[in-house]
Enzyme design. Structure first.
Site, PDB file in Angstrom:
ATOM      1  N   THR A   1       1.012  -1.056  -0.088  1.00  0.00           N
ATOM      2  CA  THR A   1      -0.195   0.000   0.261  1.00  0.00           C
ATOM      3  C   THR A   1       0.622   1.395  -0.315  1.00  0.00           C
ATOM      4  OG1 THR A   1      -1.321   1.276   1.014  1.00  0.00           O
ATOM      5  CG2 THR A   1      -0.297  -0.159   2.377  1.00  0.00           C
ATOM      6  N   ASP A   2       0.360   2.237  -0.698  1.00  0.00           N
ATOM      7  CA  ASP A   2       0.956   3.370  -1.041  1.00  0.00           C
ATOM      8  C   ASP A   2       1.209   4.021   0.750  1.00  0.00           C
ATOM      9  OD1 ASP A   2      -1.613   4.156  -0.145  1.00  0.00           O
ATOM     10  OD2 ASP A   2      -1.563   5.843  -2.160  1.00  0.00           O
ATOM     11  N   GLU A   3       0.781   3.269   1.609  1.00  0.00           N
ATOM     12  CA  GLU A   3       0.371   3.962   3.113  1.00  0.00           C
ATOM     13  C   GLU A   3       1.851   4.086   4.120  1.00  0.00           C
ATOM     14  OE1 GLU A   3      -3.082   3.103   5.718  1.00  0.00           O
ATOM     15  OE2 GLU A   3      -4.607   4.314   4.185  1.00  0.00           O
TER      16      GLU A   3
ATOM     17  N   TYR B   1      -1.377  -0.443  11.055  1.00  0.00           N
ATOM     18  CA  TYR B   1      -1.660  -1.037  10.075  1.00  0.00           C
ATOM     19  C   TYR B   1      -0.287  -0.766   8.878  1.00  0.00           C
ATOM     20  CZ  TYR B   1      -3.018  -1.883   5.239  1.00  0.00           C
ATOM     21  OH  TYR B   1      -3.517  -1.819   3.983  1.00  0.00           O
TER      22      TYR B   1
ATOM     23  N   LYS C   1       1.755  -3.075   7.136  1.00  0.00           N
ATOM     24  CA  LYS C   1       2.584  -3.516   5.570  1.00  0.00           C
ATOM     25  C   LYS C   1       3.867  -3.078   5.617  1.00  0.00           C
ATOM     26  CE  LYS C   1       0.386  -4.360   3.131  1.00  0.00           C
ATOM     27  NZ  LYS C   1      -0.291  -6.195   2.606  1.00  0.00           N
TER      28      LYS C   1
HETATM   29  P1  NAD Z   1      -9.910  -7.033   2.534  1.00  0.00           P
HETATM   30  O1  NAD Z   1      -9.349  -6.766   3.959  1.00  0.00           O
HETATM   31  O2  NAD Z   1     -11.207  -6.965   1.796  1.00  0.00           O
HETATM   32  O3  NAD Z   1      -9.534  -8.963   2.899  1.00  0.00           O
HETATM   33  C1  NAD Z   1      -8.733  -8.959   3.479  1.00  0.00           C
HETATM   34  C2  NAD Z   1      -8.664 -10.880   2.885  1.00  0.00           C
HETATM   35  O4  NAD Z   1      -7.600 -11.275   3.865  1.00  0.00           O
HETATM   36  C3  NAD Z   1     -10.137 -11.272   3.626  1.00  0.00           C
HETATM   37  O5  NAD Z   1     -10.803 -12.367   2.948  1.00  0.00           O
HETATM   38  C4  NAD Z   1      -9.715 -12.616   4.819  1.00  0.00           C
HETATM   39  O6  NAD Z   1     -10.303 -13.292   4.979  1.00  0.00           O
HETATM   40  C5  NAD Z   1      -7.822 -13.183   4.131  1.00  0.00           C
HETATM   41  N1  NAD Z   1      -7.429 -12.627   5.535  1.00  0.00           N
HETATM   42  C6  NAD Z   1      -6.914 -11.957   6.120  1.00  0.00           C
HETATM   43  N2  NAD Z   1      -6.033 -12.944   7.370  1.00  0.00           N
HETATM   44  C7  NAD Z   1      -6.049 -13.821   6.738  1.00  0.00           C
HETATM   45  C8  NAD Z   1      -5.516 -14.788   6.894  1.00  0.00           C
HETATM   46  N3  NAD Z   1      -5.037 -15.002   8.275  1.00  0.00           N
HETATM   47  N4  NAD Z   1      -4.769 -16.099   6.175  1.00  0.00           N
HETATM   48  C9  NAD Z   1      -5.910 -15.650   4.796  1.00  0.00           C
HETATM   49  N5  NAD Z   1      -6.748 -15.257   4.721  1.00  0.00           N
HETATM   50  C10 NAD Z   1      -6.617 -14.290   5.141  1.00  0.00           C
HETATM   51  O7  NAD Z   1      -8.872  -6.290   2.278  1.00  0.00           O
HETATM   52  P2  NAD Z   1      -8.367  -6.148   0.913  1.00  0.00           P
HETATM   53  O8  NAD Z   1      -9.013  -4.020   0.712  1.00  0.00           O
HETATM   54  O9  NAD Z   1      -9.036  -6.352  -0.884  1.00  0.00           O
HETATM   55  O10 NAD Z   1      -7.209  -5.629   0.892  1.00  0.00           O
HETATM   56  C11 NAD Z   1      -5.768  -6.662  -0.071  1.00  0.00           C
HETATM   57  C12 NAD Z   1      -4.611  -5.824   0.257  1.00  0.00           C
HETATM   58  O11 NAD Z   1      -4.544  -5.236  -0.597  1.00  0.00           O
HETATM   59  C13 NAD Z   1      -3.603  -5.953   1.692  1.00  0.00           C
HETATM   60  O12 NAD Z   1      -3.044  -6.533   1.816  1.00  0.00           O
HETATM   61  C14 NAD Z   1      -3.827  -4.333   1.384  1.00  0.00           C
HETATM   62  O13 NAD Z   1      -3.018  -4.092   2.677  1.00  0.00           O
HETATM   63  C15 NAD Z   1      -3.769  -3.926   0.306  1.00  0.00           C
HETATM   64  N6  NAD Z   1      -4.155  -2.785  -0.187  1.00  0.00           N
HETATM   65  C16 NAD Z   1      -5.466  -2.297   0.294  1.00  0.00           C
HETATM   66  C17 NAD Z   1      -5.611  -1.171  -1.227  1.00  0.00           C
HETATM   67  C18 NAD Z   1      -7.584  -1.074  -0.780  1.00  0.00           C
HETATM   68  O14 NAD Z   1      -7.963   0.264  -0.685  1.00  0.00           O
HETATM   69  N7  NAD Z   1      -8.525  -1.605  -0.359  1.00  0.00           N
HETATM   70  C19 NAD Z   1      -4.578  -0.181  -0.751  1.00  0.00           C
HETATM   71  C20 NAD Z   1      -3.716  -0.950  -0.957  1.00  0.00           C
HETATM   72  C21 NAD Z   1      -3.120  -1.861  -1.068  1.00  0.00           C
HETATM   73  O1  DAU Z   2      -3.751   4.160   0.166  1.00  0.00           O
HETATM   74  C1  DAU Z   2      -4.235   2.796   0.548  1.00  0.00           C
HETATM   75  C2  DAU Z   2      -5.193   2.106   1.313  1.00  0.00           C
HETATM   76  O2  DAU Z   2      -6.273   2.490   1.289  1.00  0.00           O
HETATM   77  C3  DAU Z   2      -4.962   1.409   1.594  1.00  0.00           C
HETATM   78  O3  DAU Z   2      -3.986   0.087   2.090  1.00  0.00           O
HETATM   79  C4  DAU Z   2      -6.229   0.587   3.238  1.00  0.00           C
HETATM   80  O4  DAU Z   2      -5.892  -1.288   2.948  1.00  0.00           O
HETATM   81  C5  DAU Z   2      -7.083   0.960   2.787  1.00  0.00           C
HETATM   82  O5  DAU Z   2      -8.552   0.734   4.110  1.00  0.00           O
HETATM   83  C6  DAU Z   2      -7.145   2.285   2.728  1.00  0.00           C
HETATM   84  O6  DAU Z   2      -7.166   3.106   3.871  1.00  0.00           O
HETATM   85  P1  DAU Z   2      -7.609   4.698   3.842  1.00  0.00           P
HETATM   86  O7  DAU Z   2      -7.379   4.975   5.392  1.00  0.00           O
HETATM   87  O8  DAU Z   2      -6.935   5.579   3.214  1.00  0.00           O
HETATM   88  O9  DAU Z   2      -9.508   4.287   3.641  1.00  0.00           O
HETATM   89  P2  DAU Z   2     -10.256   4.948   4.703  1.00  0.00           P
HETATM   90  O10 DAU Z   2     -11.836   4.367   3.420  1.00  0.00           O
HETATM   91  O11 DAU Z   2     -10.760   3.531   5.786  1.00  0.00           O
HETATM   92  O12 DAU Z   2     -10.721   5.977   4.731  1.00  0.00           O
HETATM   93  C7  DAU Z   2     -10.415   7.072   3.376  1.00  0.00           C
HETATM   94  C8  DAU Z   2     -10.389   8.693   3.828  1.00  0.00           C
HETATM   95  O13 DAU Z   2     -11.765   8.238   4.785  1.00  0.00           O
HETATM   96  C9  DAU Z   2      -9.298   8.620   4.981  1.00  0.00           C
HETATM   97  O14 DAU Z   2      -8.809   9.423   4.968  1.00  0.00           O
HETATM   98  C10 DAU Z   2     -10.137   8.595   6.759  1.00  0.00           C
HETATM   99  C11 DAU Z   2     -11.775   9.587   6.144  1.00  0.00           C
HETATM  100  N1  DAU Z   2     -13.104   8.364   6.910  1.00  0.00           N
HETATM  101  C12 DAU Z   2     -13.103   7.097   6.556  1.00  0.00           C
HETATM  102  C13 DAU Z   2     -14.317   6.745   7.011  1.00  0.00           C
HETATM  103  C14 DAU Z   2     -14.513   4.983   7.376  1.00  0.00           C
HETATM  104  C15 DAU Z   2     -13.928   9.355   6.946  1.00  0.00           C
HETATM  105  O15 DAU Z   2     -13.654  10.783   6.954  1.00  0.00           O
HETATM  106  N2  DAU Z   2     -14.484   8.823   8.194  1.00  0.00           N
HETATM  107  C16 DAU Z   2     -15.356   7.208   7.582  1.00  0.00           C
HETATM  108  O16 DAU Z   2     -15.928   6.945   8.104  1.00  0.00           O
END
Ligand code: NAD
Ligand code: DAU
Length: 349
Positions: A137-139, A162, A166
């Protein structure tokens, strides 16, 4: 440019938001490749996301933990795996603030166990063509000010448990490449949006709350900026890196699409007012500025020049269209939303 064509891949976390979208897109474009999905099915994993592929010959689901070294070792050998695409993680920042431990267990220790089993398997296979692709992730780069972009050489400065977990996993991936020569790849993507995202994340939470006329909790002043990419574009980027990326390399993935949180929330409110035939600005009246997230990163913005220039990847989805399609998907899939928010889906997993 590399030319890697796997016959069988192991996807971890394939029942989650991005993993399930990836599996469906990948299987569409690679019908000759077998996909093994290893997922423990936490609250975020949902097999309903995979209905369209569950009966396909070249798909197999295993309920299990990435930290179960014996299971991972068995699957690698039994299925003669060519690549691991490692999505499995605890992914929600707010949950990492209230309960960081599981983030270290899954994201750090789980990744190390996958790496170690990959190393042994790859060594035993006399270094057969293999890839370990870490989805990050970019985070991990921390927070930006008003200007600038995250590049692949931006120093790591994670601010939440988190993102720290990562970043630690990314460092282990790097170490397994440098120390053991394991053919690893690492991607760091910006915020994803699209269908099947658990409604704890900003976009689906807001859509769901507007539909149900519930308050819209915007953290702080709503001025934080995120760089949004459609999940299908993330999937094509991952596939491109898998097939063309040079082992040991790292790629940022992003759509050059920055939005202030409050502007996204306003856009969703106005779109849903029209779609639901409500009064203009009815949605916006639900907006409630709430206490800020602790350690809330101000701005993320990805410089995706490397993946574009070296591998020829670019996003295909325009945000203005993608967000409308996403809103429509949630409107049409209210049963899915009800199931995941009530936990009902657990009854048949
Ligand atoms: P998500 O939370 O929707 O899904 C995570 C999945 O991992 C779930 O299906 C969960 O059951 C599984 N999991 C958790 N622990 C496990 C374990 N111990 N063994 C096997 N499976 C397990 O997450 P997402 O949003 O789909 O993100 C997927 C990946 O992409 C993550 O690694 C996250 O860091 C990365 N990522 C997410 C975003 C975003 O915006 N959501 C952006 C950039 C990177
Ligand atoms: O940048 C990549 C990341 O994006 C991934 O690595 C993470 O897994 C994914 O959860 C996401 O993280 P963020 O914290 O950026 O996403 P989130 O949707 O939780 O929040 C997006 C923005 O909105 C953040 O600035 C917090 C704000 N927010 C979020 C929630 C849930 C609110 O203002 N209100 C809310 O209720």
């Amino acid at each position: 440019m590399e030319n890697f064509t796997p016959n069988t891949i192991l996807v971890t976390g394939g029942a989650g938001f991005i993993g399930s979208n990836f599996i469906k897109n990948f299987m569409d474009c690679n019908p000759g490749c077998k996909v093994i999905n290893l997922d423990i099915l936490t609250y975020a994993g949902n097999l309903e996301n995979l209905k369209s592929v569950e009966n396909m010959q070249n798909y197999r689901f295993i309920k299990g933990d990435i930290a179960d070294s014996k299971l991972v070792a068995r699957l690698l050998t039994e299925e003669n795996i060519d690549a691991i695409i490692h999505f499995a993680a605890e992914s929600h920042v707010d949950r990492s603030i209230t309960g960081p431990e599981i983030f270290v267990k899954t994201n750090v220790l789980g990744t190390q166990i996958l790496l170690e089993e990959s190393r042994k398997y790859w060594n035993e296979g006399k270094n057969k063509p293999f890839r370990f692709l870490q989805i990050s992730t970019d985070e991990v780069y921390g927070s930006l000010g008003e200007t600038g972009f995250f590049r692949e050489d931006t120093p790591l400065a994670p601010n939440s448990p988190y993102s720290a977990s990562k970043a630690a996993a990314d460092m282990l991936v790097r170490a397994y490449h440098e120390t053991f020569g394991l053919p690893t790849l690492n991607t760091r993507c910006s915020n994803n949006y699209g269908p099947f995202q658990f409604p704890e994340k900003l976009i689906p939470l807001m859509i769901n709350n507007i539909i149900n006329k519930k308050p819209l909790p915007v953290y702080g002043d709503g001025q934080n900026v995120r760089d949004w990419l459609h999940v299908k574009d993330h999937s094509t980027a991952v596939e491109t890196v898998l097939k063309k990326g040079k082992p040991g390399s790292l790629f940022n993935i992003g759509g050059n699409n920055e939005w202030k949180n409050i502007d996204i929330v306003n856009l969703i409110c106005d779109t849903l007012d029209k779609k639901l035939g409500r009064e203009q600005s009815e949605g916006r009246q639900l907006i409630t500025l709430v206490k800020d997230r602790q350690g809330h990163d101000k701005r993320y913005a990805i410089d995706a020049a490397k993946i574009k220039n070296e591998l020829g990847w670019a996003p295909a989805h325009k945000f203005q269209e993608g967000i409308i399609e996403t809103i429509d998907w949630y409107l049409e899939n209210q049963d899915w939303v009800r199931n995941v928010t009530s936990g009902e889906y657990r009854n048949y997993q």
